[in-house]
Motif scaffolding. Structure first.
Motif, PDB file in Angstrom:
ATOM      1  N   LYS B  42       0.617  -1.247  -0.005  1.00 23.15           N
ATOM      2  CA  LYS B  42       0.075  -0.032  -0.014  1.00 23.15           C
ATOM      3  C   LYS B  42       0.668   1.190   0.012  1.00 23.15           C
ATOM      4  O   LYS B  42       0.744   2.257  -0.767  1.00 23.15           O
ATOM      5  CB  LYS B  42      -0.894  -0.196   1.301  1.00 23.15           C
ATOM      6  CG  LYS B  42      -1.534  -1.138   1.597  1.00 23.15           C
ATOM      7  CD  LYS B  42      -2.471  -1.213   3.013  1.00 23.15           C
ATOM      8  CE  LYS B  42      -1.491  -1.071   4.015  1.00 23.15           C
ATOM      9  NZ  LYS B  42      -1.058  -2.378   4.320  1.00 23.15           N
ATOM     10  N   SER B  43       1.840   1.215   0.982  1.00 28.70           N
ATOM     11  CA  SER B  43       2.593   2.537   1.122  1.00 28.70           C
ATOM     12  C   SER B  43       3.439   2.639  -0.161  1.00 28.70           C
ATOM     13  O   SER B  43       3.596   3.840  -0.683  1.00 28.70           O
ATOM     14  CB  SER B  43       3.731   2.359   2.195  1.00 28.70           C
ATOM     15  OG  SER B  43       2.869   2.284   3.526  1.00 28.70           O
ATOM     16  N   THR B  44       4.094   1.622  -0.720  1.00 32.14           N
ATOM     17  CA  THR B  44       4.697   1.848  -1.926  1.00 32.14           C
ATOM     18  C   THR B  44       3.891   2.267  -3.200  1.00 32.14           C
ATOM     19  O   THR B  44       4.167   3.156  -3.823  1.00 32.14           O
ATOM     20  CB  THR B  44       5.071   0.371  -2.550  1.00 32.14           C
ATOM     21  OG1 THR B  44       5.892  -0.504  -1.461  1.00 32.14           O
ATOM     22  CG2 THR B  44       6.110   0.550  -3.744  1.00 32.14           C
ATOM     23  N   PHE B 157      -2.664  10.050   2.134  1.00 35.97           N
ATOM     24  CA  PHE B 157      -2.380   9.763   3.762  1.00 35.97           C
ATOM     25  C   PHE B 157      -1.918   8.551   3.945  1.00 35.97           C
ATOM     26  O   PHE B 157      -2.488   7.581   3.281  1.00 35.97           O
ATOM     27  CB  PHE B 157      -3.778   9.794   4.606  1.00 35.97           C
ATOM     28  CG  PHE B 157      -4.322  10.992   4.427  1.00 35.97           C
ATOM     29  CD1 PHE B 157      -4.235  11.814   5.910  1.00 35.97           C
ATOM     30  CD2 PHE B 157      -5.250  11.476   3.536  1.00 35.97           C
ATOM     31  CE1 PHE B 157      -4.947  13.253   6.106  1.00 35.97           C
ATOM     32  CE2 PHE B 157      -6.001  12.855   4.072  1.00 35.97           C
ATOM     33  CZ  PHE B 157      -5.871  13.513   4.751  1.00 35.97           C
ATOM     34  N   ASP B 158      -0.765   8.240   4.519  1.00 37.50           N
ATOM     35  CA  ASP B 158      -0.381   6.804   4.961  1.00 37.50           C
ATOM     36  C   ASP B 158      -0.406   6.710   6.285  1.00 37.50           C
ATOM     37  O   ASP B 158       0.293   7.055   7.152  1.00 37.50           O
ATOM     38  CB  ASP B 158       1.272   6.974   4.455  1.00 37.50           C
ATOM     39  CG  ASP B 158       1.675   5.483   4.427  1.00 37.50           C
ATOM     40  OD1 ASP B 158       1.072   4.611   4.671  1.00 37.50           O
ATOM     41  OD2 ASP B 158       3.067   5.196   3.916  1.00 37.50           O
ATOM     42  N   GLU B 159      -1.326   5.780   6.771  1.00 39.80           N
ATOM     43  CA  GLU B 159      -1.684   5.479   7.945  1.00 39.80           C
ATOM     44  C   GLU B 159      -1.642   6.581   9.032  1.00 39.80           C
ATOM     45  O   GLU B 159      -0.858   6.470  10.049  1.00 39.80           O
ATOM     46  CB  GLU B 159      -0.733   4.328   8.343  1.00 39.80           C
ATOM     47  CG  GLU B 159      -0.635   3.043   7.372  1.00 39.80           C
ATOM     48  CD  GLU B 159      -0.683   1.863   7.919  1.00 39.80           C
ATOM     49  OE1 GLU B 159      -1.131   1.772   9.226  1.00 39.80           O
ATOM     50  OE2 GLU B 159      -0.643   0.762   7.049  1.00 39.80           O
ATOM     51  N   PRO B 160      -2.354   7.700   8.888  1.00 36.29           N
ATOM     52  CA  PRO B 160      -2.154   8.764   9.721  1.00 36.29           C
ATOM     53  C   PRO B 160      -2.407   8.624  11.131  1.00 36.29           C
ATOM     54  O   PRO B 160      -2.146   9.404  12.028  1.00 36.29           O
ATOM     55  CB  PRO B 160      -3.063  10.063   8.970  1.00 36.29           C
ATOM     56  CG  PRO B 160      -4.162   9.174   8.326  1.00 36.29           C
ATOM     57  CD  PRO B 160      -3.142   7.804   7.838  1.00 36.29           C
TER      58      PRO B 160
END
Ligand SMILES: Nc1ncnc2c1ncn2[C@@H]1O[C@H](COP(=O)(O)OP(=O)(O)O)[C@@H](O)[C@H]1O
Ligand SMILES: [Mg+2]
Lengths: 274, 359
Positions: B42-44, B157-160
């Motif tokens: 996901k982050s990638t 947003f990355d796992e904010p």
């Protein structure tokens, strides 16, 4: 519980004392020497705290031997070598850290480990050919051999610890590579720069080998001047110790003043935490 | 604001394929959540949209512009990082103003925009503080403030919320959702928490091992999961899976019990299948399948019970292969060891074939 704490504290204090006492002893002995008349200095058994204090040793240092000229030379050489090293070494350390260029880091390490004297002879000839030998320029340049690697190595390890996300955030905020360095990486690395600055100053200030070869009578730095006191005049311990202490003093003050800067962990709070 | 189009995007780190061909269409103004277990990429994927990772294959468009080779600073996006990534040497106000300063916006406009963002997020009293002087929740808000002052095309947003405590997380969830309804900026939001995904998203993209397993509206995924992975991932507590095959009068489990089916799928007789039923779709009735209670967990509003087919008393407790979780609205008097009768709601049954696909 409380007793254990006290015992632990005492033990710690003892260990610390044991570790620093040799250095401390020399320092105190030098201080004592510098405050005694020659008679007391030769006395047996040795006297640590004299009855008459010989302030004249200090006064003498400032009056004779062109001391102020040498002091000025030292400041110019150390200041020049340190500033140039920071200008080159901070960006270089950043580049090496970010590009993971470990090989270039090793090359710099090798330059650092090579004995200074091996650079000295070719550079001496070069400076002679350029007609720079009567000036301070050769000494500033050759001190870079010492200061640049120190700065680069400290800055590499410092930049490696600053979180990459901060720079990524800046890139997304619209910063160019240069702006990322200038506005984010550099200010965060301030404590690292202070450390690099101090170590660079100390090493350059205390350097002696380069000066002894390159310096003429007008371009001596302080360590060289102190050495000359030792060799050419009759050895008088009091003035010598006073001169040596005066040479050490600026570095000492600098370290104490900058200690807070070093400890102030600027990155605290950058990432996560709670 | 803009749409985002992801076409057959791939990413490999060296020889390892991390993203294996992902296509997603995100409408202008949509709130899309990428959800999946940790390490699924996901982050990638998000970082590729941001421009922080190169794209190994495929195409990403923001609006009508292909951004594959556009550097992050020119993509007109804003990103909120998991650890907030606030500039430690700048005050809250300076953190928020940084992007506008770089754009050389006039000072008056900068002040006005920062003030407005601070107003929206309740940061007014904190503007002159440094990040280290803020709590986790406040830092999170500043990170969002830094994103919204820019009025970008897309929010990432990355796992904010994953560094916040449970209570604050629920509050911020609502706040982010309200913020989106107010600003209507296209948002791509990464989380591993399916509850966050269900509660916030217009559209959920379920990822697993570098591919998209399914995408759709939250309730669509809940009601009609396309495969076993999605069925097990969406919903809490997770769906029960029972192995067996379709018989003449229902689903014959490997344990020998028969579970009800609304309508048997055509040409499925005898083939191994998986019968899926959500814990909340099981009732207690006198005609149901007899099972033995293993654990009872009352939460007040509901009661969660874990049961096993009756007659498996001697199985080790840790063997969950045949355990079934039920969530009941009522409080019940049963105790561990008792035999009760359960009945799955036939209309809420999911059947999956051998390969895990829904039938
Ligand atoms: N720079 C990298 N180099 C090599 N592997 C990476 C890199 N970044 C991420 N990965 C790998 O890619 C996979 C997906 O990572 P990530 O996108 O962070 O997952 P998620 O955000 O879904 O938890 C992980 O297995 C991770 O180890
Ligand atoms: Mg991640």
């Amino acid at each position: 519980m409380n007793l254990r704490k006290i015992v632990h504290g005492t033990w710690m204090a003892f260990c610390v004392f044991l570790l620093v006492s040799p250095a401390l002893f020399f320092f105190i002995w030098m201080l004592s020497l510098s405050l005694k008349y020659e008679i007391d200095n030769g006395a047996y058994p040795p006297i640590l705290i004299p009855e008459r204090i010989a302030w004249k040793n200090y006064a003498g240092v400032f009056e004779s031997n062109n001391f102020l000229l040498y002091f000025k030379n030292s400041i110019i050489v150390t200041g020049g070598a340190t500033l140039l090293a920071l200008m080159v070494g901070v960006p270089a350390g950043y580049g090496i850290a970010r590009m993971r260029a470990t090989k270039s880091a090793m090359v710099i390490m090798i330059a650092r480990m090579t004995p200074g004297l091996s650079f000295l002879i070719p550079l001496f000839l070069l400076f002679q050919w350029l007609g720079l030998l009567g000036t301070l320029v050769p000494q500033i340049l050759i001190h870079l051999v010492v200061t640049v690697p120190i700065v680069i190595w400290i800055m590499i390890s410092y930049f490696e610890t600053t979180p990459l996300e901060l720079e990524e955030a800046a890139m997304i905020d619209g910063a160019t590579r240069w702006q990322v360095f200038r506005n984010v990486a550099l200010p965060i690395a301030k404590p690292g720069i202070v450390v690099a600055f101090i170590l660079s100053v100390i090493f350059s200030w205390n350097n002696f080998v380069f000066g002894i070869v390159l310096a003429s009578r007008e371009t001596r730095t302080l360590p060289v001047a102190v050495y000359n006191m030792l060799s050419f005049e009759q050895v008088s311990w009091g003035p010598l110790a006073a001169a040596a202490l005066i040479v050490t003093l600026p570095v000492l003050i600098l370290t104490i003043v900058a200690q807070r800067q070093i400890i102030a962990g600027l990155t605290a709070g950058a990432v996560k935490g709670g | 604001m803009a749409s985002v189009t992801i076409r057959d995007v791939r990413k490999s780190f060296g020889a390892v394929d991390i993203i294996k061909g992902v296509s997603i269409d995100i409408q202008d103004g949509e709130f899309v959540i990428l959800v999946g277990p940790s390490g699924c990429g996901k982050s990638t994927l998000l970082r590729m949209i941001a421009g922080l990772e190169d794209i190994s294959g495929g195409e990403i468009r923001i609006g009508s512009r292909v951004v594959n080779n556009v550097p992050p600073k020119d993509r007109d996006i804003a990103m909120v990082f998991q650890n907030y990534a606030l500039y430690p040497h700048m005050t809250v106000a300076q953190n928020m103003a940084f992007s506008l300063k770089l754009k050389r916006s006039p000072q008056g406009e900068i002040d006005e925009r920062v003030a407005r963002a601070a107003e929206i997020l309740g940061l007014k009293p904190l503007l002159e503080r440094f990040p280290r002087q803020l709590s986790g929740g406040q830092r999170q808000r500043v990170a969002m403030g830094r994103a919204i002052v820019r009025d970008p095309q897309v929010f990432l947003f990355d796992e904010p919320l994953s560094n916040l405590d449970a209570k604050l997380r629920v509050a911020m969830r609502a706040e982010i959702k309200a913020l989106h309804q107010r600003l209507k900026t296209t948002t791509i939001y990464v989380t591993h928490d399916q509850i966050e995904a269900m509660t916030m998203a217009d559209k959920i993209v379920v990822m697993h091992d570098g591919i998209v397993e399914q995408m759709g509206a939250p309730l669509e995924l809940y009601d009609r999961p396309a495969n076993l992975f999605v069925a097990g991932f969406i919903g809490s507590p997770a769906m029960n899976f029972i192995k067996g095959n379709v018989g003449s009068n229902g689903f014959k489990a490997e344990s020998g019990q028969t579970f009800p089916l609304a309508a048997a799928p055509a040409a499925s007789d005898g083939r191994p299948m998986v019968y899926g039923i959500r814990p909340e779709h099981i009732r207690l009735t006198d005609e149901g399948v007899p099972v033995e209670v293993v654990v009872i967990e009352p939460t007040g509003s509901e009661t969660q019970i874990i049961v096993r087919p009756a007659g498996e008393r001697d199985k080790p407790v840790a063997d969950h292969s045949s355990a079934i979780t039920c969530v009941l609205k009522d409080r019940i008097a049963a105790r561990p060891g008792d035999v009760i009768r359960i009945a799955p709601d036939p209309k809420s049954i999911h059947l999956f074939d051998e390969s895990g696909r829904r039938v």
